[in-house]
Design a protein around this motif. Structure first.
Motif, PDB file in Angstrom:
ATOM      1  N   LEU A 118      -8.074  10.397  -4.720  1.00 14.44           N
ATOM      2  CA  LEU A 118      -8.142  11.724  -4.981  1.00 14.44           C
ATOM      3  C   LEU A 118      -8.337  11.804  -4.044  1.00 14.44           C
ATOM      4  CD1 LEU A 118      -9.615  14.017  -6.632  1.00 14.44           C
ATOM      5  CD2 LEU A 118     -11.356  13.396  -5.573  1.00 14.44           C
ATOM      6  N   THR A 119      -7.297  12.437  -3.257  1.00 11.28           N
ATOM      7  CA  THR A 119      -7.058  13.386  -2.409  1.00 11.28           C
ATOM      8  C   THR A 119      -8.058  14.084  -1.560  1.00 11.28           C
ATOM      9  OG1 THR A 119      -5.907  15.468  -2.780  1.00 11.28           O
ATOM     10  CG2 THR A 119      -4.122  13.511  -2.559  1.00 11.28           C
ATOM     11  N   ASP A 120      -7.935  13.959   0.597  1.00  9.82           N
ATOM     12  CA  ASP A 120      -9.090  14.858   0.933  1.00  9.82           C
ATOM     13  C   ASP A 120      -8.571  15.811   1.451  1.00  9.82           C
ATOM     14  OD1 ASP A 120      -6.906  14.512   3.043  1.00  9.82           O
ATOM     15  OD2 ASP A 120      -8.094  12.502   3.242  1.00  9.82           O
ATOM     16  N   ALA A 121      -9.442  16.231   2.453  1.00 10.93           N
ATOM     17  CA  ALA A 121      -9.262  17.776   2.773  1.00 10.93           C
ATOM     18  C   ALA A 121      -7.788  18.054   3.442  1.00 10.93           C
ATOM     19  CB  ALA A 121      -9.973  18.321   3.615  1.00 10.93           C
ATOM     20  N   GLU A 122      -7.145  17.536   3.920  1.00  8.73           N
ATOM     21  CA  GLU A 122      -6.082  16.988   4.743  1.00  8.73           C
ATOM     22  C   GLU A 122      -4.670  16.415   3.253  1.00  8.73           C
ATOM     23  OE1 GLU A 122      -4.969  18.230   7.003  1.00  8.73           O
ATOM     24  OE2 GLU A 122      -7.231  18.693   7.653  1.00  8.73           O
ATOM     25  N   GLY A 123      -4.967  16.265   1.946  1.00  4.55           N
ATOM     26  CA  GLY A 123      -3.786  15.794   1.365  1.00  4.55           C
ATOM     27  C   GLY A 123      -3.363  14.649   1.413  1.00  4.55           C
ATOM     28  N   ARG A 124      -4.500  13.786   2.184  1.00  4.92           N
ATOM     29  CA  ARG A 124      -3.984  12.232   2.512  1.00  4.92           C
ATOM     30  C   ARG A 124      -4.817  11.740   1.251  1.00  4.92           C
ATOM     31  NH1 ARG A 124      -0.946  12.170   5.894  1.00  4.92           N
ATOM     32  NH2 ARG A 124      -1.262  13.931   8.059  1.00  4.92           N
ATOM     33  N   THR A 131       0.827  -0.859   0.037  1.00  7.19           N
ATOM     34  CA  THR A 131       0.314  -0.312   0.127  1.00  7.19           C
ATOM     35  C   THR A 131       1.128   1.231  -0.281  1.00  7.19           C
ATOM     36  OG1 THR A 131      -1.522  -1.317   1.117  1.00  7.19           O
ATOM     37  CG2 THR A 131      -2.063   0.854   1.360  1.00  7.19           C
ATOM     38  N   ILE A 132       0.645   1.666  -0.610  1.00  2.00           N
ATOM     39  CA  ILE A 132       1.189   3.748  -0.720  1.00  2.00           C
ATOM     40  C   ILE A 132       0.297   4.548  -0.514  1.00  2.00           C
ATOM     41  CG2 ILE A 132       1.550   5.894  -1.339  1.00  2.00           C
ATOM     42  CD1 ILE A 132       2.449   3.837  -4.474  1.00  2.00           C
ATOM     43  N   ASP A 133       0.693   5.067   1.036  1.00  2.00           N
ATOM     44  CA  ASP A 133      -0.027   5.836   2.068  1.00  2.00           C
ATOM     45  C   ASP A 133       0.703   7.421   1.931  1.00  2.00           C
ATOM     46  OD1 ASP A 133      -1.874   6.864   3.763  1.00  2.00           O
ATOM     47  OD2 ASP A 133      -1.159   6.542   5.665  1.00  2.00           O
ATOM     48  N   GLY A 134       0.287   8.610   1.244  1.00  2.32           N
ATOM     49  CA  GLY A 134       0.531   9.261   1.499  1.00  2.32           C
ATOM     50  C   GLY A 134      -0.507  11.349   1.677  1.00  2.32           C
ATOM     51  N   GLN A 135       0.247  11.600   1.490  1.00  2.00           N
ATOM     52  CA  GLN A 135       0.267  12.873   0.811  1.00  2.00           C
ATOM     53  C   GLN A 135       0.766  13.837   0.213  1.00  2.00           C
ATOM     54  OE1 GLN A 135       1.203  15.288   4.703  1.00  2.00           O
ATOM     55  NE2 GLN A 135      -1.018  16.539   4.917  1.00  2.00           N
TER      56      GLN A 135
END
Length: 86
Positions: A37-43, A4-8
């Motif tokens: 698609l990134t969320d409000a925190e860019g994650r 898994t890639i977990d990013g920001q």
């Protein structure tokens, strides 16, 4: 084993960037057709990846698309921060 890639995604000043479309552009062998698609925190998270080097395509809501290369396989989850240059 699946990885898994977990990013920001952050901008040039270090602020999170929401609504960035992220897709796998290139990778080893055949790879899954994944997008996030990134969320409000860019994650964002991309699941079910194999070991290897992948090219991610980042398309921000404003500005030019960019590509970033990431290496997957050092553990179950790769944690990373991708910076968009302005």
């Amino acid at each position: 084993m699946n990885y898994t890639i977990d990013g920001q995604v952050i901008d040039a000043t270090g602020r999170p960037v929401p609504e960035v479309s992220i897709t796998l552009q290139d990778g080893p062998g055949t790879f899954p057709d994944l997008a996030a698609l990134t969320d409000a925190e860019g994650r964002f998270t991309l699941h079910d990846l194999s070991v290897g080097r992948f090219t991610l395509r980042l398309v921000p809501p404003e500005g030019e698309p960019v590509s970033r290369m990431v290496e997957v396989g050092n553990g179950g989850t790769e944690r990373l921060v991708l910076r968009l240059l302005e």
